[in-house]
Write a protein that holds these residues in place. Structure first.
Motif, PDB file in Angstrom:
ATOM      1  N   VAL A 103       0.846  -1.198   0.000  1.00 41.44           N
ATOM      2  CA  VAL A 103       0.000   0.000   0.000  1.00 41.44           C
ATOM      3  C   VAL A 103       0.880   1.247   0.000  1.00 41.44           C
ATOM      4  O   VAL A 103       0.614   2.211  -0.729  1.00 41.44           O
ATOM      5  CB  VAL A 103      -0.954  -0.004   1.211  1.00 41.44           C
ATOM      6  N   ALA A 104       1.940   1.230   0.798  1.00 40.48           N
ATOM      7  CA  ALA A 104       2.875   2.361   0.825  1.00 40.48           C
ATOM      8  C   ALA A 104       3.475   2.596  -0.554  1.00 40.48           C
ATOM      9  O   ALA A 104       3.554   3.737  -1.032  1.00 40.48           O
ATOM     10  CB  ALA A 104       3.985   2.093   1.845  1.00 40.48           C
ATOM     11  N   LYS A 105       3.883   1.526  -1.199  1.00 40.11           N
ATOM     12  CA  LYS A 105       4.510   1.624  -2.520  1.00 40.11           C
ATOM     13  C   LYS A 105       3.540   2.229  -3.541  1.00 40.11           C
ATOM     14  O   LYS A 105       3.895   3.140  -4.296  1.00 40.11           O
ATOM     15  CB  LYS A 105       4.950   0.227  -2.979  1.00 40.11           C
ATOM     16  N   GLN A 106       2.317   1.720  -3.558  1.00 42.59           N
ATOM     17  CA  GLN A 106       1.320   2.222  -4.511  1.00 42.59           C
ATOM     18  C   GLN A 106       0.923   3.668  -4.189  1.00 42.59           C
ATOM     19  O   GLN A 106       0.700   4.471  -5.091  1.00 42.59           O
ATOM     20  CB  GLN A 106       0.082   1.314  -4.491  1.00 42.59           C
ATOM     21  N   ALA A 107       0.852   3.986  -2.915  1.00 40.21           N
ATOM     22  CA  ALA A 107       0.481   5.353  -2.517  1.00 40.21           C
ATOM     23  C   ALA A 107       1.510   6.362  -3.003  1.00 40.21           C
ATOM     24  O   ALA A 107       1.161   7.415  -3.556  1.00 40.21           O
ATOM     25  CB  ALA A 107       0.336   5.421  -0.998  1.00 40.21           C
ATOM     26  N   VAL A 108       2.784   6.051  -2.809  1.00 46.03           N
ATOM     27  CA  VAL A 108       3.843   6.959  -3.258  1.00 46.03           C
ATOM     28  C   VAL A 108       3.864   7.046  -4.776  1.00 46.03           C
ATOM     29  O   VAL A 108       4.044   8.133  -5.356  1.00 46.03           O
ATOM     30  CB  VAL A 108       5.210   6.511  -2.688  1.00 46.03           C
ATOM     31  N   LYS A 109       3.640   5.922  -5.428  1.00 45.99           N
ATOM     32  CA  LYS A 109       3.591   5.902  -6.900  1.00 45.99           C
ATOM     33  C   LYS A 109       2.533   6.872  -7.426  1.00 45.99           C
ATOM     34  O   LYS A 109       2.731   7.540  -8.448  1.00 45.99           O
ATOM     35  CB  LYS A 109       3.274   4.478  -7.373  1.00 45.99           C
ATOM     36  N   ASP A 124       4.406  -5.588   8.996  1.00 47.75           N
ATOM     37  CA  ASP A 124       4.830  -5.957   7.646  1.00 47.75           C
ATOM     38  C   ASP A 124       6.350  -5.860   7.605  1.00 47.75           C
ATOM     39  O   ASP A 124       6.905  -4.769   7.610  1.00 47.75           O
ATOM     40  CB  ASP A 124       4.194  -5.027   6.607  1.00 47.75           C
ATOM     41  N   LYS A 125       6.994  -6.994   7.574  1.00 48.19           N
ATOM     42  CA  LYS A 125       8.454  -7.040   7.672  1.00 48.19           C
ATOM     43  C   LYS A 125       9.148  -6.426   6.452  1.00 48.19           C
ATOM     44  O   LYS A 125      10.352  -6.181   6.466  1.00 48.19           O
ATOM     45  CB  LYS A 125       8.931  -8.490   7.856  1.00 48.19           C
ATOM     46  N   LEU A 126       8.386  -6.160   5.392  1.00 47.99           N
ATOM     47  CA  LEU A 126       8.975  -5.539   4.202  1.00 47.99           C
ATOM     48  C   LEU A 126       8.878  -4.013   4.240  1.00 47.99           C
ATOM     49  O   LEU A 126       9.408  -3.340   3.358  1.00 47.99           O
ATOM     50  CB  LEU A 126       8.276  -6.055   2.937  1.00 47.99           C
ATOM     51  N   MET A 127       8.214  -3.478   5.246  1.00 48.06           N
ATOM     52  CA  MET A 127       7.937  -2.034   5.248  1.00 48.06           C
ATOM     53  C   MET A 127       9.213  -1.192   5.265  1.00 48.06           C
ATOM     54  O   MET A 127       9.363  -0.262   4.464  1.00 48.06           O
ATOM     55  CB  MET A 127       7.050  -1.661   6.428  1.00 48.06           C
ATOM     56  N   LEU A 128      10.140  -1.472   6.175  1.00 48.66           N
ATOM     57  CA  LEU A 128      11.330  -0.625   6.278  1.00 48.66           C
ATOM     58  C   LEU A 128      12.171  -0.688   5.007  1.00 48.66           C
ATOM     59  O   LEU A 128      12.690   0.338   4.543  1.00 48.66           O
ATOM     60  CB  LEU A 128      12.164  -1.021   7.491  1.00 48.66           C
ATOM     61  N   ASP A 129      12.314  -1.876   4.423  1.00 49.59           N
ATOM     62  CA  ASP A 129      13.036  -1.993   3.150  1.00 49.59           C
ATOM     63  C   ASP A 129      12.340  -1.185   2.059  1.00 49.59           C
ATOM     64  O   ASP A 129      12.992  -0.546   1.228  1.00 49.59           O
ATOM     65  CB  ASP A 129      13.130  -3.464   2.719  1.00 49.59           C
ATOM     66  N   THR A 130      11.029  -1.229   2.066  1.00 56.84           N
ATOM     67  CA  THR A 130      10.249  -0.486   1.064  1.00 56.84           C
ATOM     68  C   THR A 130      10.449   1.016   1.226  1.00 56.84           C
ATOM     69  O   THR A 130      10.658   1.741   0.244  1.00 56.84           O
ATOM     70  CB  THR A 130       8.751  -0.841   1.193  1.00 56.84           C
ATOM     71  N   LYS A 173      17.712   0.399  13.040  1.00 57.04           N
ATOM     72  CA  LYS A 173      17.448  -0.418  11.856  1.00 57.04           C
ATOM     73  C   LYS A 173      17.161   0.459  10.637  1.00 57.04           C
ATOM     74  O   LYS A 173      17.663   0.201   9.538  1.00 57.04           O
ATOM     75  CB  LYS A 173      16.285  -1.367  12.114  1.00 57.04           C
ATOM     76  N   ALA A 174      16.362   1.506  10.843  1.00 56.18           N
ATOM     77  CA  ALA A 174      16.026   2.404   9.736  1.00 56.18           C
ATOM     78  C   ALA A 174      17.264   3.103   9.198  1.00 56.18           C
ATOM     79  O   ALA A 174      17.443   3.227   7.977  1.00 56.18           O
ATOM     80  CB  ALA A 174      14.994   3.435  10.206  1.00 56.18           C
ATOM     81  N   ARG A 175      18.129   3.555  10.093  1.00 56.19           N
ATOM     82  CA  ARG A 175      19.366   4.221   9.667  1.00 56.19           C
ATOM     83  C   ARG A 175      20.275   3.266   8.891  1.00 56.19           C
ATOM     84  O   ARG A 175      20.902   3.656   7.900  1.00 56.19           O
ATOM     85  CB  ARG A 175      20.112   4.779  10.879  1.00 56.19           C
ATOM     86  N   GLN A 176      20.350   2.028   9.340  1.00 52.53           N
ATOM     87  CA  GLN A 176      21.174   1.045   8.643  1.00 52.53           C
ATOM     88  C   GLN A 176      20.695   0.808   7.215  1.00 52.53           C
ATOM     89  O   GLN A 176      21.491   0.529   6.316  1.00 52.53           O
ATOM     90  CB  GLN A 176      21.179  -0.279   9.415  1.00 52.53           C
TER      91      GLN A 176
END
Length: 274
Positions: A103-109, A124-130, A173-176
């Motif tokens: 949803v984050a990806k589509q929203a930014v798109k 959602d474990k993919l959120m920070l990578d996204t 984690k976010a900074r890394q």
């Protein structure tokens, strides 16, 4: 402190207002109010005219015991609204309230500028990578469990230290991953009792140790209307009172239902500060 929102730098030396647009049928205060384009556009125009810097669009209610909404349904509610707002208000800065990476990806798109995640990546474990790939500002909130279970998870060894530790891990984690613009939201009303919410507000200054903008979301919440033995509808005065406390204790963003009153609160706070 600044945020880079679609190549526009937002200066947070003066606190900013984030207006809430719920496009859900079951939000605790304004659920179902904004069902058609005209109502949505009128509400957003009012918020922008009254001084909102951000518009936070949510398509999944995070109130206690909220109904589950599928990812498809969330996107079906959200995507047309983002497109409509970007078309009507080209300069708008849209935040999207979601804990789902797709949803984050589509929203930014489609034109959103930041992501507001009630779970800080926990759901959602993919959120920070996204977010790292999208390179947009990211609001990480403190919550335990899910909106359906959070009010059964209010036992803390030390409320403030536990939340500070939670954020320190998330920030690291976010900074890394290379996420640059972070905002922290201590999560008033999320896995916290009324007493804990007031302790959190009283000690909000302690979160300045993290050296990140603090977002306060207390607008019309039960910590106010239950304490005053009233309703969310009658909680504007109490909301404004607590907004001033939040500002005095370091909040740089207020997430609100009532933009005009919150902007006035910031103006008066700035006079006190000077």
């Amino acid at each position: 402190m600044t945020l880079n929102c679609k190549q526009t730098l937002i200066d947070l030396s003066t606190p900013k207002i984030m207006g809430i647009l719920n496009v859900t049928p079951d939000s605790f205060y304004d659920g179902g109010q904004y069902k058609d384009e005209d109502a949505i556009l009128q509400q957003v125009e009012n918020m922008l005219t009254n001084g909102a810097t951000f518009i936070d669009v949510g398509a999944y209610s995070s109130r206690p015991n909220a109904d589950f909404v599928t990812e498809v349904e969330e996107l079906n509610r959200l995507t047309p609204i983002i497109k409509l707002l970007v078309k009507q208000f080209p300069e708008i800065i849209i935040s999207v309230d979601t804990f789902r990476s797709e949803v984050a990806k589509q929203a930014v798109k489609h034109g959103a500028a930041l992501i507001n995640d009630i779970s800080a990546g926990e759901l959602d474990k993919l959120m920070l990578d996204t977010i790292a790939k999208l390179q947009v500002p990211y609001i990480m909130m403190h919550m335990r469990g899910t909106p359906q279970t959070m009010q059964q998870q209010t036992d803390y060894r030390d409320l403030i230290n536990d939340i500070l530790f939670y954020f320190s891990e998330k920030i690291q984690k976010a900074r890394q991953l290379g996420i640059n613009d972070l905002i922290i939201d201590p999560g008033f009303g999320f896995a916290k009792t009324t007493e804990q919410n007031f302790e959190l507000l009283e000690k909000l200054k302690l979160f300045n140790i993290l050296d990140l903008p603090i977002l306060a979301g207390v607008s019309r919440k039960s910590m106010i209307y239950k304490s005053l033995q009233t309703t969310a509808k009658e909680a504007l005065n109490g909301t404004t009172a607590l907004h001033m406390v939040a500002l005095q204790n370091g909040a740089k963003l207020l997430r609100v239902h009532d933009v005009k009153e919150a902007v006035e609160c910031v103006k008066l706070y700035n006079l006190l500060k000077d």
